[in-house]
Design a protein around this motif. Structure first.
Motif, PDB file in Angstrom:
ATOM      1  N   LEU A 178      11.813  22.408  57.446  1.00  0.00           N
ATOM      2  CA  LEU A 178      10.482  22.135  58.000  1.00  0.00           C
ATOM      3  C   LEU A 178      10.435  20.770  58.677  1.00  0.00           C
ATOM      4  CD1 LEU A 178       8.185  23.520  55.174  1.00  0.00           C
ATOM      5  CD2 LEU A 178       8.617  24.515  57.422  1.00  0.00           C
ATOM      6  N   TRP A 179      11.086  19.786  58.076  1.00  0.00           N
ATOM      7  CA  TRP A 179      11.108  18.451  58.664  1.00  0.00           C
ATOM      8  C   TRP A 179      11.803  18.470  60.024  1.00  0.00           C
ATOM      9  CZ3 TRP A 179      15.236  14.725  59.170  1.00  0.00           C
ATOM     10  CH2 TRP A 179      14.786  13.455  59.534  1.00  0.00           C
ATOM     11  N   THR A 180      12.904  19.212  60.148  1.00  0.00           N
ATOM     12  CA  THR A 180      13.619  19.302  61.414  1.00  0.00           C
ATOM     13  C   THR A 180      12.778  19.999  62.475  1.00  0.00           C
ATOM     14  OG1 THR A 180      15.682  19.406  60.181  1.00  0.00           O
ATOM     15  CG2 THR A 180      15.762  20.066  62.480  1.00  0.00           C
TER      16      THR A 180
ATOM     17  N   MET B 284      19.044  26.316  32.836  1.00  0.00           N
ATOM     18  CA  MET B 284      19.103  25.394  33.965  1.00  0.00           C
ATOM     19  C   MET B 284      19.408  26.068  35.296  1.00  0.00           C
ATOM     20  SD  MET B 284      18.254  22.402  33.121  1.00  0.00           S
ATOM     21  CE  MET B 284      18.818  21.491  34.527  1.00  0.00           C
ATOM     22  N   LEU B 285      20.030  27.212  35.297  1.00  0.00           N
ATOM     23  CA  LEU B 285      20.398  27.868  36.547  1.00  0.00           C
ATOM     24  C   LEU B 285      19.187  28.180  37.429  1.00  0.00           C
ATOM     25  CD1 LEU B 285      22.783  28.807  38.198  1.00  0.00           C
ATOM     26  CD2 LEU B 285      22.547  31.046  37.132  1.00  0.00           C
ATOM     27  N   PRO B 286      18.093  28.761  36.897  1.00  0.00           N
ATOM     28  CA  PRO B 286      16.933  28.989  37.775  1.00  0.00           C
ATOM     29  C   PRO B 286      16.339  27.691  38.316  1.00  0.00           C
ATOM     30  CG  PRO B 286      16.706  30.233  35.753  1.00  0.00           C
ATOM     31  CD  PRO B 286      17.880  29.346  35.574  1.00  0.00           C
ATOM     32  N   VAL B 287      16.321  26.654  37.508  1.00  0.00           N
ATOM     33  CA  VAL B 287      15.799  25.357  37.967  1.00  0.00           C
ATOM     34  C   VAL B 287      16.713  24.793  39.041  1.00  0.00           C
ATOM     35  CG1 VAL B 287      15.265  23.007  37.244  1.00  0.00           C
ATOM     36  CG2 VAL B 287      14.685  24.919  35.768  1.00  0.00           C
ATOM     37  N   PHE B 288      17.999  24.897  38.845  1.00  0.00           N
ATOM     38  CA  PHE B 288      18.993  24.423  39.796  1.00  0.00           C
ATOM     39  C   PHE B 288      18.829  25.122  41.146  1.00  0.00           C
ATOM     40  CE2 PHE B 288      23.460  24.642  41.324  1.00  0.00           C
ATOM     41  CZ  PHE B 288      23.692  23.282  41.440  1.00  0.00           C
ATOM     42  N   ILE B 289      18.670  26.426  41.109  1.00  0.00           N
ATOM     43  CA  ILE B 289      18.489  27.206  42.342  1.00  0.00           C
ATOM     44  C   ILE B 289      17.168  26.865  43.008  1.00  0.00           C
ATOM     45  CG2 ILE B 289      18.163  29.548  43.242  1.00  0.00           C
ATOM     46  CD1 ILE B 289      20.219  30.445  41.113  1.00  0.00           C
ATOM     47  N   CYS B 290      16.114  26.736  42.215  1.00  0.00           N
ATOM     48  CA  CYS B 290      14.792  26.433  42.754  1.00  0.00           C
ATOM     49  C   CYS B 290      14.778  25.067  43.436  1.00  0.00           C
ATOM     50  CB  CYS B 290      13.754  26.489  41.639  1.00  0.00           C
ATOM     51  SG  CYS B 290      12.076  26.181  42.191  1.00  0.00           S
ATOM     52  N   LEU B 291      15.355  24.064  42.819  1.00  0.00           N
ATOM     53  CA  LEU B 291      15.375  22.739  43.424  1.00  0.00           C
ATOM     54  C   LEU B 291      16.231  22.695  44.682  1.00  0.00           C
ATOM     55  CD1 LEU B 291      15.508  20.463  40.262  1.00  0.00           C
ATOM     56  CD2 LEU B 291      13.580  20.860  41.793  1.00  0.00           C
ATOM     57  N   SER B 292      17.315  23.455  44.702  1.00  0.00           N
ATOM     58  CA  SER B 292      18.139  23.527  45.918  1.00  0.00           C
ATOM     59  C   SER B 292      17.374  24.186  47.057  1.00  0.00           C
ATOM     60  CB  SER B 292      19.425  24.307  45.646  1.00  0.00           C
ATOM     61  OG  SER B 292      20.222  23.629  44.724  1.00  0.00           O
ATOM     62  N   LEU B 293      16.628  25.236  46.742  1.00  0.00           N
ATOM     63  CA  LEU B 293      15.827  25.910  47.768  1.00  0.00           C
ATOM     64  C   LEU B 293      14.701  25.023  48.280  1.00  0.00           C
ATOM     65  CD1 LEU B 293      15.627  29.535  46.363  1.00  0.00           C
ATOM     66  CD2 LEU B 293      16.897  28.735  48.355  1.00  0.00           C
ATOM     67  N   ILE B 294      14.063  24.283  47.371  1.00  0.00           N
ATOM     68  CA  ILE B 294      12.994  23.375  47.782  1.00  0.00           C
ATOM     69  C   ILE B 294      13.537  22.336  48.755  1.00  0.00           C
ATOM     70  CG2 ILE B 294      11.488  21.512  46.970  1.00  0.00           C
ATOM     71  CD1 ILE B 294      11.007  23.218  44.470  1.00  0.00           C
TER      72      ILE B 294
ATOM     73  N   THR C 151       8.756  14.754  50.172  1.00  0.00           N
ATOM     74  CA  THR C 151       9.619  15.793  49.620  1.00  0.00           C
ATOM     75  C   THR C 151       9.660  15.787  48.092  1.00  0.00           C
ATOM     76  OG1 THR C 151      10.963  15.797  51.610  1.00  0.00           O
ATOM     77  CG2 THR C 151      11.949  16.743  49.648  1.00  0.00           C
ATOM     78  N   PRO C 152       9.855  14.644  47.425  1.00  0.00           N
ATOM     79  CA  PRO C 152       9.860  14.673  45.956  1.00  0.00           C
ATOM     80  C   PRO C 152       8.513  15.077  45.371  1.00  0.00           C
ATOM     81  CG  PRO C 152      10.782  12.613  46.755  1.00  0.00           C
ATOM     82  CD  PRO C 152      10.213  13.326  47.938  1.00  0.00           C
ATOM     83  N   VAL C 153       7.435  14.685  46.028  1.00  0.00           N
ATOM     84  CA  VAL C 153       6.103  15.042  45.526  1.00  0.00           C
ATOM     85  C   VAL C 153       5.905  16.550  45.592  1.00  0.00           C
ATOM     86  CG1 VAL C 153       3.620  14.755  45.910  1.00  0.00           C
ATOM     87  CG2 VAL C 153       5.163  12.811  46.199  1.00  0.00           C
ATOM     88  N   PHE C 154       6.242  17.151  46.719  1.00  0.00           N
ATOM     89  CA  PHE C 154       6.111  18.600  46.849  1.00  0.00           C
ATOM     90  C   PHE C 154       7.056  19.329  45.898  1.00  0.00           C
ATOM     91  CE2 PHE C 154       4.686  17.626  51.355  1.00  0.00           C
ATOM     92  CZ  PHE C 154       3.347  17.771  51.043  1.00  0.00           C
ATOM     93  N   GLY C 155       8.240  18.779  45.675  1.00  0.00           N
ATOM     94  CA  GLY C 155       9.177  19.382  44.730  1.00  0.00           C
ATOM     95  C   GLY C 155       8.620  19.409  43.323  1.00  0.00           C
TER      96      GLY C 155
ATOM     97  N   GLY D 246      20.946  22.921  51.415  1.00  0.00           N
ATOM     98  CA  GLY D 246      20.942  23.612  50.121  1.00  0.00           C
ATOM     99  C   GLY D 246      22.344  23.695  49.521  1.00  0.00           C
ATOM    100  N   TYR D 247      23.329  23.979  50.368  1.00  0.00           N
ATOM    101  CA  TYR D 247      24.711  24.012  49.883  1.00  0.00           C
ATOM    102  C   TYR D 247      25.163  22.635  49.411  1.00  0.00           C
ATOM    103  CZ  TYR D 247      25.140  28.644  51.940  1.00  0.00           C
ATOM    104  OH  TYR D 247      24.976  29.954  52.255  1.00  0.00           O
TER     105      TYR D 247
END
Length: 83
Positions: A46-48, A29-39, A66-70, A3-4
């Motif tokens: 989960l993959w790990t 854009m900030l909420p979208v930016f945060i949401c995509l980073s969290l996704i 991953t892109p589909v779920f995003g 995420g970082y």
């Protein structure tokens, strides 16, 4: 950590776009930016975890999803459209 990494990469790309006279609405854009980073961070976590308990050949398909779920998660979030 993922995420970082995505947040830093997105911030750098946004800064470069802004320096090249691009438009950027920080408030929308900030909420979208945060949401995509969290996704991204949640999907890699989960993959790990799946990779820890299952063979890599059966887990790899989830990495490609991953892109589909995003996109699905973005569609169901209450954020306003960007267009």
């Amino acid at each position: 950590l993922c995420g970082y990494q995505m947040s830093l990469g997105g911030a750098v790309l946004s800064l470069v776009g802004f320096m090249m006279n691009g438009r950027f609405d920080f408030v929308r854009m900030l909420p979208v930016f945060i949401c995509l980073s969290l996704i991204y961070a949640v999907s890699y976590t989960l993959w790990t975890i799946l990779l820890k308990y299952n063979p890599a050949s059966s887990v790899t398909i989830y990495s490609f999803m991953t892109p589909v779920f995003g996109v699905i998660l973005y569609v169901i979030t209450p954020f306003p459209p960007l267009v």
